[in-house]
Design an enzyme around this catalytic site. Structure first.
Site, PDB file in Angstrom:
ATOM      1  N   ARG A  35      -3.540   9.478  16.295  1.00 44.41           N
ATOM      2  CA  ARG A  35      -3.157   8.259  17.067  1.00 44.41           C
ATOM      3  C   ARG A  35      -2.732   7.137  16.197  1.00 44.41           C
ATOM      4  O   ARG A  35      -2.882   5.908  16.661  1.00 44.41           O
ATOM      5  CB  ARG A  35      -4.647   7.687  17.879  1.00 44.41           C
ATOM      6  CG  ARG A  35      -5.043   8.790  18.794  1.00 44.41           C
ATOM      7  CD  ARG A  35      -5.911   8.227  19.972  1.00 44.41           C
ATOM      8  NE  ARG A  35      -6.514   9.369  20.588  1.00 44.41           N
ATOM      9  CZ  ARG A  35      -8.086   9.483  20.769  1.00 44.41           C
ATOM     10  NH1 ARG A  35      -8.601   8.805  20.196  1.00 44.41           N
ATOM     11  NH2 ARG A  35      -8.508  10.426  21.448  1.00 44.41           N
ATOM     12  N   ARG A  39      -2.185   2.396  20.914  1.00 48.27           N
ATOM     13  CA  ARG A  39      -2.369   0.949  21.418  1.00 48.27           C
ATOM     14  C   ARG A  39      -2.692   0.021  20.306  1.00 48.27           C
ATOM     15  O   ARG A  39      -2.981  -1.129  20.343  1.00 48.27           O
ATOM     16  CB  ARG A  39      -3.627   1.015  22.511  1.00 48.27           C
ATOM     17  CG  ARG A  39      -3.342   1.509  23.625  1.00 48.27           C
ATOM     18  CD  ARG A  39      -4.507   1.798  24.430  1.00 48.27           C
ATOM     19  NE  ARG A  39      -5.294   2.934  23.821  1.00 48.27           N
ATOM     20  CZ  ARG A  39      -6.414   3.383  24.412  1.00 48.27           C
ATOM     21  NH1 ARG A  39      -7.098   2.765  25.544  1.00 48.27           N
ATOM     22  NH2 ARG A  39      -7.056   4.221  23.821  1.00 48.27           N
ATOM     23  N   ARG A  48       5.733  -0.072  26.011  1.00 51.31           N
ATOM     24  CA  ARG A  48       5.039   0.766  26.994  1.00 51.31           C
ATOM     25  C   ARG A  48       4.770  -0.377  28.131  1.00 51.31           C
ATOM     26  O   ARG A  48       4.481   0.468  29.176  1.00 51.31           O
ATOM     27  CB  ARG A  48       3.820   1.264  26.396  1.00 51.31           C
ATOM     28  CG  ARG A  48       3.925   2.731  25.942  1.00 51.31           C
ATOM     29  CD  ARG A  48       3.909   3.828  26.915  1.00 51.31           C
ATOM     30  NE  ARG A  48       3.170   3.727  28.118  1.00 51.31           N
ATOM     31  CZ  ARG A  48       1.694   4.007  28.339  1.00 51.31           C
ATOM     32  NH1 ARG A  48       0.911   4.468  27.146  1.00 51.31           N
ATOM     33  NH2 ARG A  48       0.878   3.858  29.300  1.00 51.31           N
ATOM     34  N   ASP A  84       1.061  14.057  25.135  1.00 53.45           N
ATOM     35  CA  ASP A  84      -0.303  14.236  25.411  1.00 53.45           C
ATOM     36  C   ASP A  84      -0.716  15.637  25.648  1.00 53.45           C
ATOM     37  O   ASP A  84       0.152  16.566  26.062  1.00 53.45           O
ATOM     38  CB  ASP A  84      -0.587  13.216  26.775  1.00 53.45           C
ATOM     39  CG  ASP A  84      -2.279  13.416  27.069  1.00 53.45           C
ATOM     40  OD1 ASP A  84      -2.610  14.088  27.649  1.00 53.45           O
ATOM     41  OD2 ASP A  84      -2.923  12.367  26.709  1.00 53.45           O
ATOM     42  N   TYR A 159     -10.754  20.296  30.996  1.00 52.41           N
ATOM     43  CA  TYR A 159     -10.076  19.227  32.016  1.00 52.41           C
ATOM     44  C   TYR A 159      -9.776  19.931  33.232  1.00 52.41           C
ATOM     45  O   TYR A 159     -10.034  19.175  34.246  1.00 52.41           O
ATOM     46  CB  TYR A 159      -8.718  18.677  31.414  1.00 52.41           C
ATOM     47  CG  TYR A 159      -8.972  17.509  30.328  1.00 52.41           C
ATOM     48  CD1 TYR A 159      -9.693  16.398  30.496  1.00 52.41           C
ATOM     49  CD2 TYR A 159      -8.560  17.734  29.113  1.00 52.41           C
ATOM     50  CE1 TYR A 159      -9.713  15.478  29.689  1.00 52.41           C
ATOM     51  CE2 TYR A 159      -8.664  16.896  28.098  1.00 52.41           C
ATOM     52  CZ  TYR A 159      -9.362  15.653  28.413  1.00 52.41           C
ATOM     53  OH  TYR A 159      -9.629  14.678  27.286  1.00 52.41           O
TER      54      TYR A 159
END
Length: 354
Positions: A35, A39, A48, A84, A159
């Site tokens: 990561r 962010r 983004r 992702d 998921y």
């Protein structure tokens, strides 16, 4: 197999990351962060703005720009493709979205034999936007290696069966225990999708791949061996011909490290809970280790960060004397969103000096 063509792959003979991953001696200790794009970077938030996560992942120019941002800022030794783990599921036609603050949410969870039989296969052209992004990156990265990645079959299954993120994975485990035949059919179908996604990235020129089994830590060793390991083994076996380093990583997987190493990776990622000196005993000799600074340490100030980084480097060096074939410095999980980017840049400088 045509899709495994490596004619586009760059020859990065001096890249420290690739040296450490393949048992050679790197010119400096390589470091990258899970990561590292995202962010924590203001430039990421800017680019983004107003664009959904999945939309971003299917925009080749945006994929390229976001992947490059931490290379420019931090001088890390590898780029990891901005994507992702649910991207190949979405591309294959599964109705899902990444909901801000929640994560991937699946419109129609997979719970029955019929649901499993209805799962689509992934055709390479369906991830053409991703592979176009890889090609742009291969041209833009110069001497910096590019890591492709995919979610491992178990984590994707969780998921799909739960319908979204889950703390206890109760529906997933219920299928596993109550209906092993359907479970293995599901993981077989997801292995096919994962293999196709990785092969497409490899054909486009990625220099290494990482398989994320983010939720495997929810399993006992016995259950991992019975219900998960054969499928992860098949994923690694199917991409072996590409001849690039293969990394395997999960969170809370201390009990599973030996089995995860057996799955076929060249590098085993270790989270912060297990010292690298213990990890090498569990994994066994002949594989490189990656990790494993606790991401929360990055909030503790320069003295604490330096002390912890030095400890990890010492443990890594000891692990190498115990048979590990190399060490890639990383965090024990992803960069936390509120991390100060300047702290990461300083950590890269420190690791390169050690």
């Amino acid at each position: 197999m045509a899709v495994m063509s490596t004619h586009t792959r760059r020859r990065l003979t001096d890249a420290p990351f690739l040296a450490a991953a393949t048992g050679a001696t790197p010119s400096r200790r390589p470091v990258w962060f899970m990561r590292q794009a995202g962010r924590s970077l203001p430039e990421y938030r800017d680019v983004r703005a107003g664009i959904g996560m999945l939309e971003s992942c299917f925009d080749p120019e945006l994929v390229c720009e976001i992947t490059l941002q931490p290379i420019r800022r931090h001088n890390v030794d590898a780029a990891i493709l901005f994507s992702d783990i649910v991207v190949p599921l979405k591309a294959a036609g599964i109705d899902l979205d990444i909901v801000p603050g929640v994560g991937p949410v699946v419109a129609a969870p997979v719970r029955t034999v019929a649901d499993v039989r209805a799962l689509p296969r992934l055709r390479p052209e369906e991830v053409g936007a991703v592979t176009d992004g890889v090609r742009l990156l291969v041209d833009a990265l110069g001497e910096t290696p590019l890591i492709g990645f995919a979610g491992a079959p178990f984590t994707l299954a969780s998921y799909l069966v739960e319908g979204g993120p889950s703390k206890n994975h109760e529906r997933t485990k219920a299928m596993m225990y109550a209906d092993p035949q359907t479970w293995h059919a599901l993981l077989g179908a997801l292995s096919d999708i994962t293999i196709a996604f990785l092969q497409a990235q490899l054909a486009a020129g990625v220099d290494a791949v990482q398989l994320f089994d983010s939720w495997a830590g929810a399993l006992s060793l016995a259950d991992y061996r019975t219900f998960v390991l054969p499928h992860s083994e098949r994923v690694f076996a199917e991409i072996a011909d590409a001849g690039v380093p293969r990394i395997h990583f999960g969170v809370g997987t201390g009990e599973l490290l030996g089995a995860m190493g057996e799955a076929g990776a060249d590098v085993v990622g270790v989270d912060w809970r297990v010292p690298l000196t213990d990890a090498v005993r569990r994994v066994g000799p002949g594989k490189a280790l990656q990790g494993n600074l606790d991401p929360a340490v990055l909030f503790a100030g320069p003295a604490a960060i330096e002390a912890q980084a030095r400890r990890i480097v010492r443990e890594a060096d000891e692990a190498i004397t115990m048979g590990a074939s190399g060490h890639i410095f990383n965090l024990g999980h992803g960069v936390l969103p509120d991390t100060d980017p300047g702290v990461l840049t300083a950590l890269v400088e420190l690791v390169h000096e050690l």
